[in-house]
Design an enzyme around this catalytic site. Structure first.
Site: not given
Length: 262
Positions: A65, A162
């Site tokens: 990110y 994830s």
């Protein structure tokens, strides 16, 4: 089902809605329907304070990110209040806008040490493998084993992936504490992972609950309907929703609380 929930058997209690922070660190190569500007420090501080005032205690970040981890390390007050989720495996170049993956056990250790520094903390609540889609191949590389070793060393409280496949999500839960899966009004292919977690008291975090903003034309209030479906499903700990809009945040929390019967 209350708004504050146990995250499986991790010992962590999380709010039913968590703040996703991709938009505070990165604006290249993202798949949102509308353009946005990365907010300045003051706006991020206000967003975090608002999140806390609304009852959130979960914050989700990742090396992929952009500057998100680094900015949270500088701007997040009261570390003890927050359950911080970050990831390993995907790297993002802010200059080129390109991602690449490194799932080697060596990189896992380097990445976790870097996240600890960037986030200005001596422990991480939850670290997930940021899968590239080849979940089972990644699990066979020892990536999760390396995270579990760091958990034994006291640097991480919970581990997982994830994931992007049912087989990968289930295998993750057999070896670790948490799976983050996609689940929304139009996507319930990964429901077997949630059911597997519920039966074994493992943790589930939900990504893409609103299909990254693409849930239009799904009934009168697609966000409320999606919250009702997700938060009404046994085994779900929290929905990670990325927003930098204070009004959206407030509305999302109201809808999450309504879905939890509050």
């Amino acid at each position: 089902m209350s708004f504050m929930r146990p995250l499986g058997n991790t010992g962590l209690t999380v709010s039913a809605l968590g703040l996703g922070t991709v938009k505070i660190g990165r604006d290249k190569g993202v798949k949102y329907p509308g353009a946005f500007t990365i907010p300045d420090d003051r706006a991020v501080i206000e967003l975090i304070a608002q999140s806390r005032n609304l009852g959130l205690n979960l914050i989700d970040t990742a090396p992929a990110y952009g500057r998100s981890e680094e900015r949270l390390g500088q701007l997040l007050q009261d570390r003890q209040h927050w359950v911080i989720v970050t990831k390993v495996g995907e790297e993002f170049d802010n200059d080129s806008g390109d991602s690449h993956f490194d799932f080697s056990p060596e990189h896992v250790r380097t990445s976790v040490e870097r996240s600890l520094k960037r986030l200005n903390t001596d422990y991480l609540d939850c670290v997930l493998v940021h899968s590239d889609g080849n979940d089972l191949d990644v699990l066979n590389m020892g990536t999760l084993d390396a995270l579990n070793d760091l958990k034994k060393a006291g640097l991480i409280r919970a581990t997982g992936m994830s994931s992007k496949t049912v087989a990968g999500g289930i295998d993750t839960l057999n070896q670790a504490d948490v799976a983050m899966v996609t689940y929304n009004l139009t996507h319930d292919e990964e429901l077997p992972v949630i059911e597997h977690a519920a039966a074994r008291n493992k943790g589930i975090l939900i990504k893409k609950a609103f299909a990254s903003g693409h849930l239009h034309n799904q009934g009168k209030d697609p966000v409320q309907e999606s919250m009702n479906k997700i938060l009404g499903t046994a085994g779900v700990g929290s929905i990670i929703a990325g927003t930098i809009n204070p009004q959206h945040l407030r509305e999302n929390v109201e809808k999450a609380r309504r879905a939890c019967g509050e």
